[in-house]
Design a protein around this motif. Structure first.
Motif, PDB file in Angstrom:
ATOM      1  N   SER A  23      58.663  60.960  49.967  1.00 30.70           N
ATOM      2  CA  SER A  23      57.959  62.223  49.595  1.00 30.70           C
ATOM      3  C   SER A  23      56.507  62.035  49.365  1.00 30.70           C
TER       4      SER A  23
ATOM      5  N   THR B  50      52.609  64.053  51.314  1.00 34.06           N
ATOM      6  CA  THR B  50      51.361  64.493  50.922  1.00 34.06           C
ATOM      7  C   THR B  50      50.167  63.776  51.189  1.00 34.06           C
TER       8      THR B  50
ATOM      9  N   ARG C  78      56.566  71.867  53.714  1.00 33.39           N
ATOM     10  CA  ARG C  78      57.803  72.207  53.563  1.00 33.39           C
ATOM     11  C   ARG C  78      58.874  71.121  52.959  1.00 33.39           C
TER      12      ARG C  78
ATOM     13  N   ARG D 258      57.953  69.867  49.493  1.00 34.03           N
ATOM     14  CA  ARG D 258      58.475  71.060  48.318  1.00 34.03           C
ATOM     15  C   ARG D 258      59.914  70.541  47.952  1.00 34.03           C
ATOM     16  N   TRP D 259      60.581  70.590  49.018  1.00 33.97           N
ATOM     17  CA  TRP D 259      61.944  70.407  48.942  1.00 33.97           C
ATOM     18  C   TRP D 259      62.151  69.002  48.002  1.00 33.97           C
TER      19      TRP D 259
ATOM     20  N   ARG E 208      60.379  67.111  46.308  1.00 35.74           N
ATOM     21  CA  ARG E 208      59.365  67.145  45.027  1.00 35.74           C
ATOM     22  C   ARG E 208      60.330  66.761  44.036  1.00 35.74           C
TER      23      ARG E 208
END
Length: 292
Positions: free
Chosen positions: A24, A28, A171, A174-175, A177
């Protein structure tokens, strides 16, 4: 809990959860983000210095000052040699700090500690526990490979998704995070559940030392930032990065790599302490902002 369930959590849930956290973070990141190393050289150097050099020394010093038993002192040292975690990035975001700086520092410290953790651990095990038969065995090359698999490769995979499918990566990020916090709480909760009596027995003895490590590390990170001319926002970011460690990785090292439940007691307590202190720092920073 059955031995089979405990073995499953240690060998599957903890490593897979840690890989998801690293993946994750990679979602980013882009290679250009590391340009911050050149643009914000003093800030990045200050953060890495606090994380990689100062924190292990604090871990040794505080364990000695509080005269912790060997296993608790080693557990405290293990948390001090771990990198910043993605939880620190989340706290920086909540506190309106410099998220870009936090992400780069977390990524860089995660990459560097792949090599420093095995070396420091191979020294620390006999130093804290002696040369007796109770010392867990550790292979430095094997540990490096394990850390590469659960940190470097997932970060690289996330960066590849970010490179070739940026909208999907955004997307997915964000899921995912909340995953870092969920995994951290889950891992700490599990470790506490299977070592509840040990945690209770050592809470009073180890708690003050672990709180002191986190508080001193956080304050030191902020002071180092101010010393290199950081803004209040950047100084708070450095304080969080130096004070909030990857407790999931620390528990992975103690439960999965070393196979020692008693060593995880310090990480369980620290994981709670660092979150509480992190939110207190954010609260203080926001109050300070409103006054100015």
């Amino acid at each position: 809990m059955s031995d089979a369930f405990v073995a499953f959590v240690n060998s599957v849930f903890v490593p897979v959860g840690l890989m998801l956290i690293m993946f994750s973070m990679g979602l980013t990141l882009a290679l250009r983000d590391f340009g911050l190393v050149a643009k914000g050289g003093p800030l990045v150097a200050a953060g890495l210095g606090g994380q990689l050099l100062l924190l292990p020394l604090l871990g040794l010093a505080i364990g000695w000052v509080f005269a912790l038993p060997p296993e608790l002192a080693l557990g405290l040292f293990i948390i001090s040699i771990c990198p910043a975690g993605t939880t620190s990035n989340a706290l920086t975001f909540i506190g309106r700090g410099n998220v870009a700086l936090a992400v780069v520092l977390t990524a860089l410290s995660s990459l560097v500690t792949v090599f420093t953790i095995p070396v420091l651990l191979s020294w620390a095990l006999p130093f804290f526990l002696g040369e007796g038969g109770d010392v867990p065995t550790l292979s430095v090359p094997d540990t490096i490979l394990q850390l590469v698999r659960i940190t470097v490769l997932p970060i690289a995979a996330g960066m590849l998704v970010h490179r070739f499918a940026p909208a999907f990566a955004a997307r997915l990020a964000r899921w995912l995070r909340p995953v870092a916090l969920v995994v951290l709480v889950g891992v700490i909760g599990f470790a506490v559940a299977v070592s509840f009596n040990m945690v209770l027995q050592n809470l009073v003895g180890a708690g003050p030392a672990l709180w002191t490590l986190n508080a001193v590390a956080t304050i030191a990170g902020m002071l180092i930032g101010r010393a290199v001319g950081a803004s209040p926002k950047d100084a708070m970011t450095l304080g969080i990065e130096v004070g909030v460690q990857n407790a999931t990785l620390a528990i992975f090292l103690t439960l999965t790599v070393l196979g020692s439940l008693p060593l995880a007691v310090s990480q369980n307590i620290y994981g709670v302490v660092m979150l509480l202190n992190g939110f207190l720092l954010i609260r203080w920073f926001r109050m300070r902002e409103r006054r100015t």
